[in-house]
Design an enzyme around this catalytic site. Sequence first.
Site, short mmCIF file in Angstrom:
data_model
loop_
_atom_site.label_atom_id
_atom_site.label_comp_id
_atom_site.label_asym_id
_atom_site.label_seq_id
_atom_site.Cartn_x
_atom_site.Cartn_y
_atom_site.Cartn_z
N HIS A 11 -47.97 -9.17 16.91
CA HIS A 11 -49.09 -8.59 16.15
C HIS A 11 -50.31 -8.38 17.06
O HIS A 11 -51.39 -8.92 16.81
CB HIS A 11 -49.43 -9.47 14.95
CG HIS A 11 -48.38 -9.43 13.89
ND1 HIS A 11 -47.41 -10.40 13.76
CD2 HIS A 11 -48.12 -8.51 12.93
CE1 HIS A 11 -46.62 -10.09 12.74
NE2 HIS A 11 -47.02 -8.95 12.22
N ASN A 12 -50.12 -7.59 18.10
CA ASN A 12 -51.17 -7.38 19.09
C ASN A 12 -51.69 -5.95 19.02
O ASN A 12 -51.31 -5.18 18.13
CB ASN A 12 -50.60 -7.69 20.49
CG ASN A 12 -49.26 -6.99 20.69
OD1 ASN A 12 -49.08 -5.85 20.25
ND2 ASN A 12 -48.31 -7.66 21.32
N PHE A 13 -52.55 -5.59 19.99
CA PHE A 13 -53.17 -4.25 19.95
C PHE A 13 -52.12 -3.14 20.09
O PHE A 13 -52.27 -2.06 19.54
CB PHE A 13 -54.23 -4.16 21.05
CG PHE A 13 -54.84 -2.79 21.16
CD1 PHE A 13 -55.60 -2.25 20.11
CD2 PHE A 13 -54.66 -2.01 22.30
CE1 PHE A 13 -56.16 -0.98 20.19
CE2 PHE A 13 -55.22 -0.73 22.40
CZ PHE A 13 -55.96 -0.22 21.34
N ARG A 14 -51.04 -3.43 20.81
CA ARG A 14 -50.01 -2.39 20.99
C ARG A 14 -49.32 -2.11 19.64
O ARG A 14 -48.97 -0.98 19.34
CB ARG A 14 -49.01 -2.82 22.06
CG ARG A 14 -48.15 -1.71 22.59
CD ARG A 14 -47.30 -2.16 23.77
NE ARG A 14 -48.07 -2.30 25.00
CZ ARG A 14 -48.43 -1.30 25.79
NH1 ARG A 14 -48.09 -0.07 25.48
NH2 ARG A 14 -49.14 -1.51 26.88
N GLN A 73 -31.65 -7.63 12.30
CA GLN A 73 -31.89 -6.22 11.96
C GLN A 73 -31.01 -5.67 10.84
O GLN A 73 -31.46 -4.85 10.05
CB GLN A 73 -31.76 -5.33 13.21
CG GLN A 73 -32.88 -5.50 14.21
CD GLN A 73 -34.26 -5.61 13.60
OE1 GLN A 73 -34.61 -6.60 12.97
NE2 GLN A 73 -35.08 -4.60 13.75
N HIS A 98 -55.01 -2.83 10.21
CA HIS A 98 -54.21 -3.60 9.24
C HIS A 98 -53.78 -4.99 9.69
O HIS A 98 -53.42 -5.81 8.86
CB HIS A 98 -52.97 -2.78 8.83
CG HIS A 98 -51.82 -2.98 9.75
ND1 HIS A 98 -51.73 -2.39 10.99
CD2 HIS A 98 -50.72 -3.77 9.64
CE1 HIS A 98 -50.63 -2.79 11.58
NE2 HIS A 98 -49.99 -3.62 10.79
N ASP A 99 -53.82 -5.30 11.00
CA ASP A 99 -53.43 -6.64 11.46
C ASP A 99 -54.53 -7.29 12.31
O ASP A 99 -54.24 -8.18 13.12
CB ASP A 99 -52.11 -6.59 12.25
CG ASP A 99 -50.88 -6.72 11.38
OD1 ASP A 99 -50.98 -7.35 10.30
OD2 ASP A 99 -49.81 -6.19 11.75
P1 5GP Z 1 -46.94 -7.02 9.46
O1 5GP Z 1 -46.90 -8.50 9.63
O2 5GP Z 1 -46.67 -6.30 10.74
O3 5GP Z 1 -48.15 -6.48 8.79
O4 5GP Z 1 -45.78 -6.73 8.38
C1 5GP Z 1 -44.53 -6.41 8.69
C2 5GP Z 1 -43.57 -7.57 8.60
O5 5GP Z 1 -42.30 -7.04 8.38
C3 5GP Z 1 -43.46 -8.36 9.91
O6 5GP Z 1 -44.31 -9.45 10.00
C4 5GP Z 1 -42.01 -8.81 9.89
O7 5GP Z 1 -41.86 -9.98 9.12
C5 5GP Z 1 -41.32 -7.68 9.16
N1 5GP Z 1 -40.75 -6.71 10.11
C6 5GP Z 1 -41.33 -5.59 10.61
N2 5GP Z 1 -40.48 -4.94 11.44
C7 5GP Z 1 -39.34 -5.67 11.45
C8 5GP Z 1 -38.09 -5.53 12.13
O8 5GP Z 1 -37.83 -4.59 12.88
N3 5GP Z 1 -37.15 -6.49 11.90
C9 5GP Z 1 -37.36 -7.55 11.07
N4 5GP Z 1 -36.37 -8.42 10.91
N5 5GP Z 1 -38.53 -7.72 10.43
C10 5GP Z 1 -39.50 -6.80 10.62
MN MN Z 2 -48.26 -4.88 11.03
#
Ligand code: 5GP
Ligand code: MN
Length: 510
Positions: free
Chosen positions: A240-243, A441, A280-281
């Site tokens: 959850h970084n800038f990238r 996944q 958003h993060d």
């Molecule tokens: P974020 O925390 O980025 O706002 O919300 C997205 C959440 O969805 C992530 O924290 C993570 O739990 C889940 N997530 C996003 N992308 C993936 C992914 O490719 N694989 C899995 N297993 N979880 C993901």
């Molecule tokens: Mn996010």
Amino acid sequence: MTTKIIHFMVNGTLEKAEFEADCSAADVKDVFRAAAEAGPHHILKLYSVDGGVLNISPLLEANGEDSYYRLEVVASDLKSVGMPNELDTMEHRLHHLESRVMEDVGQTPEVVCDLKSQVESFKRKLESVKHLSWMELFKEDGDHQSSPKPRSSLLSVQEEHQQVRRKFLNMSSLQVTEEVREHLKTPTFDNWQWEEAEMLVLLQVMFTDLDFLTAFHIQLDVLQNFLFQVFCHYNNIPFHNFRHCFCVTQMMYGLIWLTDLKSKVSRIDLLVMLTSALCHDLDHPGYNNVFQINAQTDLALRYNDISPLENHHCAVAFGIMSEPECNILKNLSSDQYKHIRGGMIRCILATDMARHNEILHKFKSIQPVFNFTNKEHKEVLMKIMVKVSDISNEARPMAVAEPWLDCLLQEFFNQSDTEKLKGLPVAPFMDRDKVSKPSSQTGFIRFVLLPLFTEITKLFPCLEEHILEPVRRALDFYSDLERAGKQQQEEEKQGEQEEQGRSSAGGAVL
Ligand code: 5GP
Ligand code: MN
């Protein structure tokens, strides 16, 4: 010489520690030990505002009185903690075993060598994990190439940020070629090629190419200050970084162009969606809501366990904009400001995955009669667009998507390791003993991505080839990997059973 001042709470009292930046780690530990009235064998744990475990060292970041750390004595004796003690015992027993075998056989057998290298590698891992530093195994200056580059101290973080700022301001968005500008509008864009200052320029290009500067009277220097502050408020954590912020914003930008959203919703709503993606993060600590709530962190307390992280991300966003030199909304009417604030709050709070089904169901129910001029419909769509962008890594080319999965699992494992140490519940999908890349996944794509992406594709059929197809391919890829992994396990098990059968048959003959 710079003196650092650290404010911290111990035994219910707010204390202040002062030390020079060049003093030793032992000196710093002694200062905290004295404050906690702890003996030399007590284990000290220092927590940040967000509940993360901090490494007690001269590199500790200085803080203010209102953002004090929390100091705790977690065990009175190193031996009662278990793991380091077990590690010592293991090494001791191995050494003993090795010397006895040496006496009998004259050389160290392969199996003992294997065990030794496993223990050694486990110890190295413990030494390289910063948040396990309270076990006193962590090596500050170890050459752990595989761990992410640490942001060394508060001063150097600021220096690093200023370097990025200088680079960013020295680059003009005019230097971004037409080819890159066009590529930026597609989900195939490769984020890994760009460094931080360049990503800031590309974000600036997104704001300019959507005509936000002219439409909302945003001065270029204000936009640049805002983008730079957004960059500064993302943490240097694995996922959850800038990238990640850049990727989510870039996907949002791509979706806007691919779906020709400009012709369907007002420009102010496009600004809401792009800015929500960007913010958003903000200041994500790398530990999810479940952790915040279970560990009763300050964020969970502040937001009464209701989407603590998303509430925080949004509050940080408006905190940045409360400074006039960063306020991209300052030339808008109060009605426009209210519209944007309401929209951003809705979109950012919608990224809490605990609300995923609720929001998807709502979208599904209005799908057959979807109307862009209906306010309620449009607001659900805006949330869905931000959500799609947020979890869209698997819609990208495999070479771009796969490293993101490593980053995500690294952050998950950091959290579950901490939870195990703190005795908090551990989610199986975060547990390094239970999760693999394919297993992580296949479920996520089947049950989260495909249902969401299928629904958005019904409204925008052109997205089928751009996001749905790549996600289907990713599912095939990870399903194949999962099957191959299971088959290999089966074969290994069968091999072992055959081996056992042969040796017991051999025993019977003897
Ligand atoms: P974020 O925390 O980025 O706002 O919300 C997205 C959440 O969805 C992530 O924290 C993570 O739990 C889940 N997530 C996003 N992308 C993936 C992914 O490719 N694989 C899995 N297993 N979880 C993901
Ligand atoms: Mn996010």
